[in-house]
Design a protein around this motif. Structure first.
Motif, short mmCIF file in Angstrom:
data_model
loop_
_atom_site.label_atom_id
_atom_site.label_comp_id
_atom_site.label_asym_id
_atom_site.label_seq_id
_atom_site.Cartn_x
_atom_site.Cartn_y
_atom_site.Cartn_z
N ASP A 184 0.11 -1.35 0.43
CA ASP A 184 -0.41 0.11 0.31
C ASP A 184 0.97 1.36 0.33
O ASP A 184 0.37 2.96 -0.59
CB ASP A 184 -1.21 -0.04 1.14
N VAL A 185 2.38 1.06 0.85
CA VAL A 185 2.72 2.51 0.86
C VAL A 185 3.14 2.31 -0.84
O VAL A 185 3.58 3.55 -1.41
CB VAL A 185 3.95 2.37 1.63
N ALA A 186 3.34 1.23 -1.83
CA ALA A 186 3.96 1.81 -2.40
C ALA A 186 2.58 2.05 -3.75
O ALA A 186 3.27 2.91 -4.37
CB ALA A 186 4.29 -0.02 -3.21
N ARG A 187 2.23 1.59 -3.15
CA ARG A 187 0.49 2.55 -4.00
C ARG A 187 0.30 3.98 -4.30
O ARG A 187 -0.08 4.11 -4.48
CB ARG A 187 -0.72 1.98 -3.19
N LEU A 188 0.49 3.66 -2.51
CA LEU A 188 0.23 5.65 -2.55
C LEU A 188 1.76 6.41 -3.08
O LEU A 188 1.30 7.33 -3.95
CB LEU A 188 0.33 5.89 -0.91
N GLU A 189 2.64 5.84 -3.22
CA GLU A 189 4.07 6.31 -4.16
C GLU A 189 3.30 6.36 -5.15
O GLU A 189 3.96 7.02 -6.31
CB GLU A 189 5.54 5.99 -3.74
N ARG A 190 2.93 5.05 -6.09
CA ARG A 190 2.46 5.18 -7.29
C ARG A 190 2.00 6.00 -7.63
O ARG A 190 1.69 6.87 -8.85
CB ARG A 190 2.58 4.33 -8.27
N LEU A 191 0.63 6.97 -6.95
CA LEU A 191 -0.58 7.28 -6.92
C LEU A 191 -0.08 9.14 -6.79
O LEU A 191 0.17 9.54 -8.06
CB LEU A 191 -1.41 7.97 -6.61
N ARG A 192 1.05 9.60 -6.56
CA ARG A 192 2.46 10.74 -6.59
C ARG A 192 3.27 10.74 -7.67
O ARG A 192 2.89 12.02 -8.11
CB ARG A 192 3.22 10.19 -5.28
N THR A 193 3.46 10.16 -8.35
CA THR A 193 3.86 9.76 -9.66
C THR A 193 2.58 10.01 -10.48
O THR A 193 3.45 10.79 -11.46
CB THR A 193 4.74 8.53 -9.97
N LEU A 194 1.79 9.02 -10.55
CA LEU A 194 0.56 9.36 -11.10
C LEU A 194 0.34 11.55 -12.00
O LEU A 194 0.09 11.70 -12.15
CB LEU A 194 -0.56 9.00 -11.51
N ALA A 195 -0.04 11.94 -10.09
CA ALA A 195 -0.53 12.94 -10.07
C ALA A 195 0.43 14.01 -10.49
O ALA A 195 0.08 15.12 -10.97
CB ALA A 195 -0.34 12.98 -7.95
N TYR A 196 1.96 13.40 -9.92
CA TYR A 196 2.96 14.81 -10.66
C TYR A 196 3.06 14.86 -12.57
O TYR A 196 2.57 16.03 -12.77
CB TYR A 196 4.40 14.01 -10.64
#
Length: 252
Positions: free
Chosen positions: A108-120
Motif C-alpha cells: 500500500d505504501v507502494a500504491r501511494l507512491e505510485r499515485l504521487r507519480t501519476l499526480a505529478y
C-alpha cells in the motif's frame, strides 16, 4: 525466439547466457561486453524504481529493495522508453512477494507512491475561483443539481494500514515507533501547482470525493456518504485548487 527477442530477454534476466552471434569490433570478448551492458541496464532500471518508490526502499533497506527490484524487472520489463511510467505494477508484485510478507503495509505504501507519480505527471487544469464556488453553494435553487469536476491529478487510496502516516514519517526522518501502522487510513493525493501533496481523510470524506469523481451531484454525494465534515472537506478541496469546473443543470 528471434535474435532481437533473445537479446532483450538476456538483458533482463541475468540467468540467461550471452545471446549467440554477438561480436566486438575491437576484439574484446563479446560475453564480457554484454555482461557490462546488461549490468548497466539492470542498474538503470533498479535506480528508476528506487527513485519512484523511495519510501518503499527505505522501509526494506537498499539491499533488499535492489534484490526485489531485480526480480520484478525479470517479470515486468519496461513497455515504454518513458521511465516515469515504469513500475506501475510494483505494488501488485510486492503484495505477492513472499520475502516482503513481514512488512504487510509495503504494497500500500507502494500504491501511494505510485499515485504521487501519476499526480505529478497528470494534466493541468485551471481551478474555479473560490468566490464562484461560494456563490454556487449559496444558491438554494441550483444547489440540488450542482456537481463539480475535480483536478486530473486527484487520486484516492483506501488502506487497511496507516499509509499516510508511514509516508509522512519518512519525509521527516522520523521513526515509525509513534505510528500505529495497523490503523487504516484514507489518502488523498493531488498536485497543487507544482507540489504533490498527500492528506489523510475521514472515511466519509473519501467516499464523498469518490462520488464526486463518479459525477454525482454534490448534495447526492453527501447523502450517499457516511457522516463527515462537509465544510472541512470542501475547504481542503478549494484551498488546494482541486475544483476545476462547476456544472449545474438548472437553467438560470
Amino acid at each position: 525466439m528471434s535474435t532481437q527477442a533473445a537479446f532483450a530477454a538476456a538483458l533482463l534476466d541475468t540467468r540467461l547466457p550471452c545471446p549467440e552471434g554477438l561480436y566486438s569490433a575491437n576484439g574484446a570478448d563479446p560475453d564480457s561486453r554484454f555482461s557490462v551492458y546488461r549490468n548497466n541496464v539492470q542498474s538503470s532500471l533498479i535506480n528508476a524504481l528506487s527513485d519512484s518508490y523511495p519510501v518503499v526502499a527505505q522501509l526494506v533497506g537498499e539491499e533488499f529493495f535492489r534484490a526485489m527490484a531485480a526480480i520484478f524487472i525479470q517479470s515486468q520489463p519496461p513497455q515504454t522508453p518513458l521511465m516515469s511510467s515504469y513500475g506501475d505494477a510494483l505494488a501488485t508484485f510486492i503484495a505477492a512477494f513472499e520475502p516482503a510478507a513481514s512488512v504487510p503495509y509495503l504494497a500500500d505504501v507502494a500504491r501511494l507512491e505510485r499515485l504521487r507519480t501519476l499526480a505529478y505527471h497528470a494534466a493541468d487544469a485551471n481551478p474555479v475561483h473560490p468566490e464562484q464556488i461560494s456563490a454556487a453553494l449559496a444558491d438554494p435553487q441550483a444547489l440540488s443539481e450542482l456537481s463539480v469536476e475535480l483536478h486530473p491529478s486527484l487520486y484516492l487510496l483506501d488502506s487497511a494500514y496507516a499509509v499516510v502516516a508511514i509516508w509522512a514519517a519518512h519525509q521527516q526522518d522520523a521513526s515509525l515507533a509513534q505510528v500505529d501502522v495497523n490503523l487504516g487510513q484514507h489518502a488523498l493525493v493531488l498536485r497543487n501547482e507544482l507540489d504533490v501533496e498527500v492528506f489523510a481523510l475521514d472515511h466519509g470524506a473519501s467516499v464523498f470525493i469518490r462520488h464526486l469523481l463518479a459525477g454525482q451531484p454534490l448534495l447526492a454525494a453527501v447523502q450517499a456518504s457516511p457522516p463527515f465534515d462537509l465544510s472541512q472537506t470542501l475547504a481542503l478541496l478549494i484551498s488546494r485548487n482541486a475544483i476545476t469546473h462547476l456544472n449545474n443543470k438548472v437553467s438560470p
